[in-house]
Design an enzyme around this catalytic site. Sequence first.
Site, PDB file in Angstrom:
ATOM      1  CB  CYS A   8      -0.925  -0.053   1.178  1.00 43.86           C
ATOM      2  SG  CYS A   8      -2.091  -1.329   1.191  1.00 43.86           S
ATOM      3  CG  HIS A  43      -3.278   2.921   2.008  1.00 42.94           C
ATOM      4  ND1 HIS A  43      -3.864   2.520   0.740  1.00 42.94           N
ATOM      5  CD2 HIS A  43      -3.382   1.963   2.876  1.00 42.94           C
ATOM      6  CE1 HIS A  43      -4.024   1.455   0.721  1.00 42.94           C
ATOM      7  NE2 HIS A  43      -3.923   0.919   2.165  1.00 42.94           N
ATOM      8  CG  ASN A  73      -7.004  -1.118   0.697  1.00 40.85           C
ATOM      9  OD1 ASN A  73      -6.014  -0.646  -0.526  1.00 40.85           O
ATOM     10  ND2 ASN A  73      -6.292  -1.720   1.670  1.00 40.85           N
TER      11      ASN A  73
HETATM   12  O1  UT7 Z   1      -4.166  -1.695   3.136  1.00 40.82           O
HETATM   13  C1  UT7 Z   1      -3.445  -2.658   3.804  1.00 40.82           C
HETATM   14  C2  UT7 Z   1      -3.587  -2.664   5.069  1.00 40.82           C
HETATM   15  N1  UT7 Z   1      -4.788  -2.868   5.410  1.00 40.82           N
HETATM   16  C3  UT7 Z   1      -5.496  -2.410   6.608  1.00 40.82           C
HETATM   17  O2  UT7 Z   1      -5.101  -1.382   6.953  1.00 40.82           O
HETATM   18  C4  UT7 Z   1      -6.662  -3.043   7.259  1.00 40.82           C
HETATM   19  C5  UT7 Z   1      -6.487  -2.779   8.774  1.00 40.82           C
HETATM   20  N2  UT7 Z   1      -7.727  -3.508   9.290  1.00 40.82           N
HETATM   21  C6  UT7 Z   1      -8.817  -3.298   9.321  1.00 40.82           C
HETATM   22  O3  UT7 Z   1      -9.229  -2.210   8.602  1.00 40.82           O
HETATM   23  C7  UT7 Z   1      -9.968  -3.964   9.950  1.00 40.82           C
HETATM   24  O4  UT7 Z   1      -9.316  -4.480  10.998  1.00 40.82           O
HETATM   25  C8  UT7 Z   1     -10.871  -4.928   9.302  1.00 40.82           C
HETATM   26  C9  UT7 Z   1     -11.642  -3.970   8.450  1.00 40.82           C
HETATM   27  C10 UT7 Z   1      -9.950  -5.676   8.487  1.00 40.82           C
HETATM   28  C11 UT7 Z   1     -11.638  -5.767  10.260  1.00 40.82           C
HETATM   29  O5  UT7 Z   1     -12.413  -4.948  11.052  1.00 40.82           O
HETATM   30  P1  UT7 Z   1     -12.350  -5.063  12.824  1.00 40.82           P
HETATM   31  O6  UT7 Z   1     -13.184  -4.195  13.234  1.00 40.82           O
HETATM   32  O7  UT7 Z   1     -10.983  -4.953  13.084  1.00 40.82           O
HETATM   33  O8  UT7 Z   1     -12.978  -6.536  12.691  1.00 40.82           O
HETATM   34  P2  UT7 Z   1     -12.608  -7.867  13.501  1.00 40.82           P
HETATM   35  O9  UT7 Z   1     -11.566  -8.528  12.691  1.00 40.82           O
HETATM   36  O10 UT7 Z   1     -12.026  -7.480  14.902  1.00 40.82           O
HETATM   37  O11 UT7 Z   1     -13.689  -8.748  13.588  1.00 40.82           O
HETATM   38  C12 UT7 Z   1     -14.941  -8.442  14.255  1.00 40.82           C
HETATM   39  C13 UT7 Z   1     -16.062  -9.236  14.135  1.00 40.82           C
HETATM   40  C14 UT7 Z   1     -15.516 -10.718  14.161  1.00 40.82           C
HETATM   41  O12 UT7 Z   1     -16.780 -11.438  14.556  1.00 40.82           O
HETATM   42  P3  UT7 Z   1     -16.839 -12.080  16.042  1.00 40.82           P
HETATM   43  O13 UT7 Z   1     -15.486 -12.992  16.145  1.00 40.82           O
HETATM   44  O14 UT7 Z   1     -16.625 -10.785  16.902  1.00 40.82           O
HETATM   45  O15 UT7 Z   1     -17.928 -12.805  16.134  1.00 40.82           O
HETATM   46  C15 UT7 Z   1     -15.632 -11.097  12.642  1.00 40.82           C
HETATM   47  O16 UT7 Z   1     -15.752 -12.494  12.234  1.00 40.82           O
HETATM   48  O17 UT7 Z   1     -16.515  -9.182  13.005  1.00 40.82           O
HETATM   49  C16 UT7 Z   1     -16.485 -10.273  12.002  1.00 40.82           C
HETATM   50  N3  UT7 Z   1     -16.244  -9.943  10.494  1.00 40.82           N
HETATM   51  C17 UT7 Z   1     -17.281  -9.581  10.038  1.00 40.82           C
HETATM   52  N4  UT7 Z   1     -18.671  -9.375   9.996  1.00 40.82           N
HETATM   53  C18 UT7 Z   1     -19.218  -9.093   9.097  1.00 40.82           C
HETATM   54  C19 UT7 Z   1     -15.164  -9.959   9.935  1.00 40.82           C
HETATM   55  N5  UT7 Z   1     -15.388  -9.327   8.762  1.00 40.82           N
HETATM   56  C20 UT7 Z   1     -16.796  -9.350   8.575  1.00 40.82           C
HETATM   57  C21 UT7 Z   1     -17.748  -8.793   7.627  1.00 40.82           C
HETATM   58  N6  UT7 Z   1     -19.121  -8.752   7.817  1.00 40.82           N
HETATM   59  N7  UT7 Z   1     -17.159  -8.854   6.384  1.00 40.82           N
END
Ligand code: UT7
Length: 337
Positions: free
Chosen positions: A121, A262, A292
């Site tokens: 990125c 980004h 992204n």
């Molecule tokens: O460009 C490269 C650099 N990348 C980034 O900067 C990405 C950085 N990270 C993020 O943007 C975020 O961490 C994500 C968008 C990837 C994820 O968001 P989050 O708020 O950190 O969610 P999480 O991984 O903590 O997951 C929370 C919950 C989980 O469920 P449980 O375990 O709490 O029941 C996930 O399974 O959300 C669930 N989840 C979803 N639910 C609905 C994960 N993806 C999804 C989804 N739809 N697409």
Amino acid sequence: MSAQSITKPIRAKISALGTYVPPRLLTNADLEKMVDTSNEWIMARVGIRERHIVDKGVATSDLAVEAAKRALAQRGLTPTDIEAIIVGTVTPDMFFPSTACLVQNKLGAKGAWGFDLSGACSAFIYSVQAGAQFIGTGAHKRVLVIGADVMSSIIDYTDRATCVIFGDGAGAVIMEPAEDDSVGLIDFIHEVDGSGGEFLYMPGGGSLNPSSKETLEKKMHYVHQDGQQVFKFAVRKQTEACEKLLKRNGLAGSDIDAFIPHQANLRIISATADRLGLRPEAVIVNIDRFGNTTAGTIPLAMSTAIQEGKLKKGSLVMMASVGAGFTVGATLLRWAF
Ligand code: UT7
């Protein structure tokens, strides 16, 4: 007095911008039918409404060439005016030849040389800096710098944790010597931290895990991400790099006319902007429309800033990124057109 004269590097400027996204849209409603997700979750947690996705057979070089043509047209140049081509990408058409070679040929940039730059990125920011060095030494007068990715080629569309985030897109800029110090690149802070490699990577297909039936079955040819680890690192390091950059140039966050980060997550952008004390209207956001696009996000956001009237000749711009690696980048410049 020394007999040797020290030559001041020539300041580089971005003299033109072109962007391209494929026409096909992948909306949150489409994704709701593919994986267990919802428009509400995606909007609240990431801030994406839709992203553009290529049709089968369209590759990174195709998006790159379209963006490059638009940049050349804006500047009134022909492809043979270009001396070097740098393509930042994690989704090259193939391992080799480089995407830069493919772009050179498709564009008809006869006589140019070039290479790909792998910075995930941060690849666009890193490529801009690489281009600036060739301008700075006087080696070249016109460098084509492209950030382009077809992320849909390495995404597992059954994995809701990654498939909602990424899109395809490209941006190209032309870099030339600045006429004076009122425009052009001012300063940059780059850093890589390879200890973060395990949190965002594509394990298969390289020399460590060459493609095989096994790597395919284990889905090693897709993006793997520990989102929370990347999120925390991104907020901390993007802010830190920008703070250092502002401080050593005697600037405050409120001095920035356009902050072009980004576009990985709206919450990362907002957290960084708050910590830096940026003016809300200076923060450029288009993640809702493009997702992204990895190396494509920053030039696409430049284009949004122009459309919104936030980039004018002399505007003070700060670009910032964090990506796989980890790679960190922050660049300060004055817009030149
Ligand atoms: O460009 C490269 C650099 N990348 C980034 O900067 C990405 C950085 N990270 C993020 O943007 C975020 O961490 C994500 C968008 C990837 C994820 O968001 P989050 O708020 O950190 O969610 P999480 O991984 O903590 O997951 C929370 C919950 C989980 O469920 P449980 O375990 O709490 O029941 C996930 O399974 O959300 C669930 N989840 C979803 N639910 C609905 C994960 N993806 C999804 C989804 N739809 N697409």
